[in-house]
Design an enzyme around this catalytic site. Structure first.
Site, PDB file in Angstrom:
ATOM      1  N   LYS A 191       0.831  -1.005  -0.293  1.00  0.00           N
ATOM      2  CA  LYS A 191      -0.054  -0.273   0.139  1.00  0.00           C
ATOM      3  C   LYS A 191       1.168   1.346   0.141  1.00  0.00           C
ATOM      4  O   LYS A 191       2.093   1.106   0.418  1.00  0.00           O
ATOM      5  CB  LYS A 191      -1.454   0.342   1.307  1.00  0.00           C
ATOM      6  CG  LYS A 191      -0.095   0.062   2.863  1.00  0.00           C
ATOM      7  CD  LYS A 191      -0.982  -0.183   3.740  1.00  0.00           C
ATOM      8  CE  LYS A 191       0.217  -0.409   5.009  1.00  0.00           C
ATOM      9  NZ  LYS A 191      -0.870  -0.766   5.970  1.00  0.00           N
ATOM     10  N   TYR A 205      16.100  29.827   7.028  1.00  0.00           N
ATOM     11  CA  TYR A 205      15.078  30.687   7.433  1.00  0.00           C
ATOM     12  C   TYR A 205      15.603  30.600   8.859  1.00  0.00           C
ATOM     13  O   TYR A 205      16.170  30.083   9.209  1.00  0.00           O
ATOM     14  CB  TYR A 205      13.979  30.240   6.589  1.00  0.00           C
ATOM     15  CG  TYR A 205      13.821  29.756   5.717  1.00  0.00           C
ATOM     16  CD1 TYR A 205      13.310  31.435   4.761  1.00  0.00           C
ATOM     17  CD2 TYR A 205      13.734  28.631   4.879  1.00  0.00           C
ATOM     18  CE1 TYR A 205      12.773  31.791   3.785  1.00  0.00           C
ATOM     19  CE2 TYR A 205      13.118  29.201   3.604  1.00  0.00           C
ATOM     20  CZ  TYR A 205      12.856  30.214   2.383  1.00  0.00           C
ATOM     21  OH  TYR A 205      12.446  30.536   1.397  1.00  0.00           O
TER      22      TYR A 205
END
Ligand SMILES: *Cc1c(COP(=O)(O)O)cnc(C)c1O
Length: 358
Positions: A34, A254
């Site tokens: 999956k 940042y």
């Protein structure tokens, strides 16, 4: 071709891990693919798992992709189907269905044996997510038995909530309940996911359902896939796209989240949260560049990270950085980020090409 970022998928390792899980479990293997095979590429992974007795996916769409790619193994839909239309599709594609809720049982009854399915009746032994409650099991078993066509199988499964915790009593309780419910039933059983299979010899059943372990990764905190004889399948690699010097006291990235304590060399690597790295990775997280260990410096950006390479040699634009892989277990990177390797692997984004190594 060397791409700016890619995930190398070692299909020989995938096949090895399948054999290893078979050796450990002595059971039949439902290989769980999956979520794009935990980020490893659904069809490519399935192709490397040809020896699995069955494949398991969460959703109908995933099964359809496998069939469209010509995969002929049994495919189990772990969440089952939810409408008559889906039931029809599942029949056409010869999917096996998990039946975990009364609504699904009714769908099958309405279908009135128009189609014959292989069914996996899911009983809830304490996970409280999917599955019939234990006290309804006998009744449900009767109903499923009544609608079952002779040619197809009816099996029973459950799912463990805390199998990754070696000394957790809940698992023993779940196993005892499941054993009591299934005693005397002439039906094959399936219990263990990766952790259940690796840690609980009695927690396997006739079929095991490994996902993470097939990708070479340990589901147990503090242990590595290698501890269980597994080999990591994915290596996430990206290029150094700039190298720069920053002076003591300057910050990188940042928020000015990393400050140079001394004059430092910084490599900018083309991997960011847009590729699936999590922004939770702290400064200091290791990465491998030119056979050396560098350290994440400052925040993860969308397309880049910065690495402190002070004192390391031979690192230049075009050098390759390993974010995780055989030299850098994804288990450890996940722990740094306060998450689990499942989330990092599934999170590798669409824009990261997979390079399938056969
Ligand atoms: C995802 C899943 C698995 C595989 O779990 P791993 O921990 O990756 O081995 C097994 N069974 C069910 C029902 C699942 O949903």
């Amino acid at each position: 071709m060397t791409r700016i970022i890619h995930a190398v998928i070692d299909t020989a390792a995938l096949a090895h891990n399948l054999r290893r899980m078979r050796e450990i479990s002595q059971a039949r293997i439902m290989a769980v693919v999956k979520a794009n095979a935990y980020g490893h590429g659904l069809v490519q992974a399935a192709n490397a798992l040809k020896e699995a007795d069955a494949l398991a996916v969460a959703r109908l769409d995933e099964g359809l992709q496998l069939r469209a790619a010509g995969i002929r193994q049994p495919i189990i839909l772990l969440e089952g189907v939810f409408t008559g239309r889906e039931l029809q599709t599942a029949a056409e594609c010869n999917f096996e269905l998990v039946v975990h809720a009364a609504e699904q049982l009714r769908l099958l009854e309405l279908d009135a044996n128009k189609h014959a399915f292989s069914l996996w009746l899911k009983v809830d032994t304490g996970m409280n997510r999917l599955g019939f409650r234990a006290e309804t099991f006998a009744d449900v078993w009767q109903r499923v038995g009544a609608l079952r066509q002779k040619a197809k199988t009816l099996r029973v499964m459950t799912h463990l909530a805390r199998a990754d915790e070696p000394s957790e009593p809940m698992t023993a309780a779940q196993l005892a309940l499941f054993a009591r419910l299934t005693r005397g039933l002439k039906a094959e059983t399936s219990i263990g996911n990766s952790a259940g299979t690796l840690l609980w010899p009695e927690g396997r059943g006739d079929w095991v359902r490994p996902g993470l372990a097939l990708y070479g990764v340990s589901p147990v905190a503090g242990r590595l896939g290698a501890d269980f004889g597994l080999r990591p399948v994915m290596t996430l690699e990206a290029s150094v796209i700039a190298v720069r010097r920053v002076l003591q006291g300057e910050t990188v990235g940042y928020g000015g989240a990393w400050r140079a304590e001394r004059d430092s060399d910084i490599a900018i690597v083309a991997a960011g949260y847009g590729d699936g790295l999590t922004r939770q990775l702290p400064s200091g997280t290791p990465l491998r560049i030119e056979q050396q260990t560098a350290r994440l410096a400052g925040r993860v950006s969308m397309d880049m990270i910065a690495a402190d390479i002070t004192g390391l040699t031979n690192i230049r634009v075009g050098s390759r950085a390993q974010l995780w892989g055989p030299m850098l277990p994804v288990e450890q990177i996940a722990a740094q980020a306060g998450t689990i390797p499942y989330e990092l692997l599934c999170g590798v984004s669409q824009r990261v090409p997979l390079e399938i190594q056969v």
